[in-house]
Write an enzyme that holds these catalytic residues in place. Structure first.
Site, PDB file in Angstrom:
ATOM      1  CD  GLU A 153      -2.383   1.619   0.407  1.00  0.00           C
ATOM      2  OE1 GLU A 153      -3.317   1.171   0.049  1.00  0.00           O
ATOM      3  OE2 GLU A 153      -2.392   3.287  -0.169  1.00  0.00           O
ATOM      4  CG  ASP A 159      -8.787  -2.689  -2.819  1.00  0.00           C
ATOM      5  OD1 ASP A 159      -8.235  -2.832  -2.076  1.00  0.00           O
ATOM      6  OD2 ASP A 159      -8.908  -2.227  -3.849  1.00  0.00           O
TER       7      ASP A 159
END
Ligand code: SAM
Length: 286
Positions: free
Chosen positions: A105, A155
């Site tokens: 991330e 994602d």
């Protein structure tokens, strides 16, 4: 009471009443807002685009995890790119068969603020001993890592800002390199009714990299404009031909509890509307 107007599309969008502002910050990478909405629960937006709501996140997170993991059947090593709200990680940790999860991330503030203000998304998943959390650009990670994975889940935000690189040919190519034999790549690929070009471009890029590529769908209410497509890329075409009975047995055997996913939904999700099929099989002009 003020409103939150999504700015993803010119002249068309959704509005949430901000019943309680929980947090707003300009991070190193993007503008983050988390607020309470009476109908959709807690909502997070990045750079003017709705990322996730407590009310409907289960649909998106269940479909991007259980479809590839149960289709694969023997997935032990899973890579999540993005996913800072923790919902994807929560669903992956439901699988006892998964032995290792790497999550890359780019924005540590998203992770920290979602842990604090969206606790129902991660629900403790960040403490799972199988997790290796990496704060980095997903593109840099897949381009340089020596690790291999059975399932890669992208994602990401939409292809604007830091998320843009996660829709590039280099990214798909690097993901292909990081997959074990028989591995599966799935990505959030926008709503084709509004973003058909995005799906066409991905199709063209997948076509050159994966012997078996397709898309599957689920309607996620706060990803407006109709059903959302998820891109699918694998070297094993058998995964998409699994008999329904096999999917039902794997779902039952996994012991996971879901609210949207089941084996029939899994199989049906790969049926695409005619306009999407025609678009993905017609080379895009980019
Ligand atoms: N479900 C949402 C959707 O479909 O738009 C995505 C949710 S999740 C919050 C998206 C995450 O991607 C964000 O936390 C963002 O920080 C992360 N992200 C964006 N660009 C990235 C990059 N290049 N590498 C890693 N993470 C990235």
């Amino acid at each position: 009471m003020s409103d939150y107007q999504e700015t993803l599309y010119e002249g068309y969008g959704q509005r949430f009443s901000i019943d309680k502002m929980l947090h707003e910050v300009r991070t190193e990478h993007q503008h983050l807002v988390i607020f309470e909405n009476a109908r959709m629960g807690r909502v997070m937006a990045l750079d003017g685009v709705i990322q996730t709501t407590e009310a409907d996140e289960f649909i998106y997170h269940e479909m991007l995890t259980h479809v590839p993991i149960l289709a694969h059947g023997l997935a032990k090593r899973v890579l999540i790119i993005g996913g800072g709200d923790g919902g994807m990680l929560r669903e992956v940790t439901k699988h006892r068969s998964v032995e290792h999860i790497t999550m890359v991330e780019i924005d540590a503030t998203v992770v920290d603020m979602c842990k604090q203000f969206l606790p129902n998304h991660s629900r403790g998943a960040y403490d799972d001993p199988r997790l290796n959390l990496v704060i980095d650009d997903g593109m840099r990670f897949v381009a340089t890592t020596e690790e291999k994975f059975d399932v890669i889940i992208s994602d990401s935000t939409d292809p604007i800002g830091p998320g843009e690189v996660l829709f590039s040919e280099n990214f798909y190519e690097a993901c292909r390199r990081c997959l074990n034999d028989g591995g599966i790549l799935v990505t959030q690929n926008g709503t084709p009714f509004m973003q058909l070009g995005e799906v066409q471009t991905t199709a063209k890029r997948m076509n050159g990299l994966f012997s078996d590529w397709h898309f599957y769908q689920a309607a996620v209410p706060t990803y407006i404009g109709g059903a959302m497509t998820f891109a699918w890329g694998s070297t094993n075409a058998d995964y998409r031909k699994l008999p329904l009975e096999t999917l039902r047995q794997r779902y039952a055997g996994s012991g996971i509890v879901t609210r949207y996913y089941n084996a029939d939904i899994h199989q049906a999700a790969f049926a695409l509307p005619q306009y999407v099929l025609e678009a993905v099989h017609k080379p895009s002009n980019d």
